[in-house]
Design a protein around this motif. Sequence first.
Motif, mmCIF file in Angstrom:
data_model
loop_
_atom_site.group_PDB
_atom_site.id
_atom_site.type_symbol
_atom_site.label_atom_id
_atom_site.label_comp_id
_atom_site.label_asym_id
_atom_site.label_seq_id
_atom_site.Cartn_x
_atom_site.Cartn_y
_atom_site.Cartn_z
ATOM 1 N N TYR A 1 -5.406 -3.600 5.245
ATOM 2 C CA TYR A 1 -6.054 -2.434 4.654
ATOM 3 C C TYR A 1 -7.442 -2.750 4.129
ATOM 4 O O TYR A 1 -7.623 -3.618 3.271
ATOM 5 C CB TYR A 1 -5.166 -1.847 3.542
ATOM 6 C CG TYR A 1 -3.912 -1.250 4.134
ATOM 7 C CD1 TYR A 1 -3.964 -0.008 4.763
ATOM 8 C CD2 TYR A 1 -2.721 -1.956 4.155
ATOM 9 C CE1 TYR A 1 -2.847 0.524 5.379
ATOM 10 C CE2 TYR A 1 -1.596 -1.429 4.759
ATOM 11 C CZ TYR A 1 -1.668 -0.188 5.370
ATOM 12 O OH TYR A 1 -0.564 0.330 5.983
ATOM 13 N N GLU B 1 -3.624 4.736 1.253
ATOM 14 C CA GLU B 1 -4.105 4.829 2.644
ATOM 15 C C GLU B 1 -4.649 6.226 2.974
ATOM 16 O O GLU B 1 -4.049 7.239 2.599
ATOM 17 C CB GLU B 1 -2.970 4.502 3.624
ATOM 18 C CG GLU B 1 -3.479 4.455 5.055
ATOM 19 C CD GLU B 1 -2.422 4.268 6.138
ATOM 20 O OE1 GLU B 1 -2.819 4.176 7.313
ATOM 21 O OE2 GLU B 1 -1.216 4.228 5.817
ATOM 22 N N VAL C 1 -3.089 1.096 -3.991
ATOM 23 C CA VAL C 1 -3.754 0.991 -2.692
ATOM 24 C C VAL C 1 -3.321 2.212 -1.872
ATOM 25 O O VAL C 1 -2.151 2.360 -1.544
ATOM 26 C CB VAL C 1 -3.343 -0.329 -1.998
ATOM 27 C CG1 VAL C 1 -4.052 -0.471 -0.662
ATOM 28 C CG2 VAL C 1 -3.646 -1.509 -2.904
ATOM 29 N N LYS D 1 1.500 4.299 1.845
ATOM 30 C CA LYS D 1 1.080 4.625 3.205
ATOM 31 C C LYS D 1 1.083 6.131 3.439
ATOM 32 O O LYS D 1 1.653 6.907 2.665
ATOM 33 C CB LYS D 1 2.004 3.934 4.213
ATOM 34 C CG LYS D 1 1.895 2.433 4.086
ATOM 35 C CD LYS D 1 2.629 1.704 5.176
ATOM 36 C CE LYS D 1 2.591 0.222 4.866
ATOM 37 N NZ LYS D 1 3.545 -0.560 5.603
ATOM 38 N N LYS E 1 -9.066 3.778 -2.168
ATOM 39 C CA LYS E 1 -8.766 4.352 -0.862
ATOM 40 C C LYS E 1 -8.983 3.276 0.202
ATOM 41 O O LYS E 1 -9.991 2.554 0.157
ATOM 42 C CB LYS E 1 -9.692 5.535 -0.577
ATOM 43 C CG LYS E 1 -9.269 6.805 -1.280
ATOM 44 C CD LYS E 1 -9.942 8.018 -0.662
ATOM 45 C CE LYS E 1 -9.330 9.288 -1.238
ATOM 46 N NZ LYS E 1 -9.821 10.497 -0.585
ATOM 47 N N VAL E 2 -8.057 3.179 1.104
ATOM 48 C CA VAL E 2 -8.181 2.165 2.167
ATOM 49 C C VAL E 2 -7.872 2.782 3.524
ATOM 50 O O VAL E 2 -7.213 3.828 3.612
ATOM 51 C CB VAL E 2 -7.198 0.977 1.949
ATOM 52 C CG1 VAL E 2 -7.517 0.217 0.672
ATOM 53 C CG2 VAL E 2 -5.744 1.446 1.950
ATOM 54 N N ARG F 1 -6.485 1.670 7.568
ATOM 55 C CA ARG F 1 -5.877 0.615 8.370
ATOM 56 C C ARG F 1 -6.988 -0.035 9.188
ATOM 57 O O ARG F 1 -7.812 0.685 9.780
ATOM 58 C CB ARG F 1 -4.882 1.288 9.317
ATOM 59 C CG ARG F 1 -3.719 0.478 9.692
ATOM 60 C CD ARG F 1 -2.731 1.405 10.362
ATOM 61 N NE ARG F 1 -1.840 1.984 9.352
ATOM 62 C CZ ARG F 1 -0.543 1.688 9.286
ATOM 63 N NH1 ARG F 1 -0.015 0.864 10.161
ATOM 64 N NH2 ARG F 1 0.207 2.221 8.366
ATOM 65 N N ALA G 1 0.844 -1.203 0.000
ATOM 66 C CA ALA G 1 0.000 0.000 0.000
ATOM 67 C C ALA G 1 0.873 1.243 0.000
ATOM 68 O O ALA G 1 1.997 1.217 0.516
ATOM 69 C CB ALA G 1 -0.887 -0.004 1.234
#
Length: 409
Positions: A308, A376, A374, A68, A261-262, A264, A66
């Motif tokens: 994620y 965050e 990916v 981050k 969009k992810v 945690r 991802a």
Amino acid sequence: MISKEILAKIEKYDQKQLLRYYDEISEDEKKVFERELEELDFTYLDIYKIAGENAKKESVYEPIAAMKLGEINENKEAYEKIGIEAIKDTKVAAILLAGGQGSRLGFDKPKGMFNIGITKDVFIFERLISNLLEVVNKAGCYIPLFIMTSEKNDSDTRAFFEEKNYFGYDKNFVHFFVQEMAPSIDYNGKFLMESKYKLSLSPNGNGGWFKSLMNSDVSDKFNEYGIEWLNVFAVDNVLQRIADPVFIGATIDSKKPSGAKVVRKASPDERVGVVCKENNRPSIVEYYELTKEMMEKKDESGEPAYNYGVILNYLFNFKELCNIMNNKLTNHMAEKKITYIDDNGNVITPESPNGYKFETLILDMINMLDDCLVFEVERNKEFAPIKNKTGVDSIDSARALLKENDIEL
Ligand code: UTP
């Protein structure tokens, strides 16, 4: 009259309950019902039949890297610049998925019309438009907004936007389109009816959005505007950044065909879909498909390897989507509360799930594309979904998060 072909299908699929009220309905009702039967795709029942038999796919799952928060912050300015330029060139469209029925919330109007205000009116749609307007103001130009509704909520949604004067958005940039419907079945695989002459039909899931959009009368807008990127988002996350220039810029810069969009995950067993690689392609595994082993796996820095969760805010490259448009999406059977007419002709609105709706899911589209950025985002700043009345992902939890972000309610 019901055609011979339809009668043969009813016989073949053992669906005689459909004809229970046929003799007592009026001639006009018969016409409506016959048209519904002509359009009914009986092969949905094949999905029910094979469910369970081949549920186990032979897949190899691996974690996916991802981008981050730290890395995003370091490059924020550069990404933002790329994103704003794309927005200024009207290369980016925002696609609001608002065709769902929001059955968990139990609100009888479109979910976006729900008022989460306490001391004043704050409608869900209003929150989303207000988030989008922040980007509009920054870029100095409007972003085309396409709103997907369903046959069930289309007129209410359009009327509400008119009544509220589009919450200050330029209505020339707002375009509605309607998604398709699918039948519902009970636990015995019988099609349900909502009245004596109508089938229980419901929106066919959020995976059908691109096909419905391209088949709609607003599809020519894409070439008119010159759209290259589509930011697709859910109606119920009242904190999310829409057409976020940093996300757009990072995805364009990555040269990947999609971005997700992810956040945690709050805990290893949180009920969110997790991004990963499946047979070496990007994929999203639903929380109920995540094995214990995957939940517990750690990466080299000791963090959970599948950490994620998606928040239903994706970016897709338009051309790439056109290439996969005719790929068949899996039909999932979603267990839901479905209003139906019983053997005595009474309309029943159940308190708990009583059958399945057939739905295709947007998350399956990620797997059809070769790669996905990916991306965050900070959970407490971008993830406040309203799914339930109380408890997890509810009106209460969303209100608390809105307050935490200084949004007046
Ligand atoms: P959900 O999965 O939460 O489904 O939708 P839902 O129908 O709104 O709610 P429940 O499960 O009945 O409580 C996620 C997003 O996908 C949209 C919803 O409007 C929401 O933005 N959606 C869902 C559609 O646009 N069409 C559909 O057929 C289903």
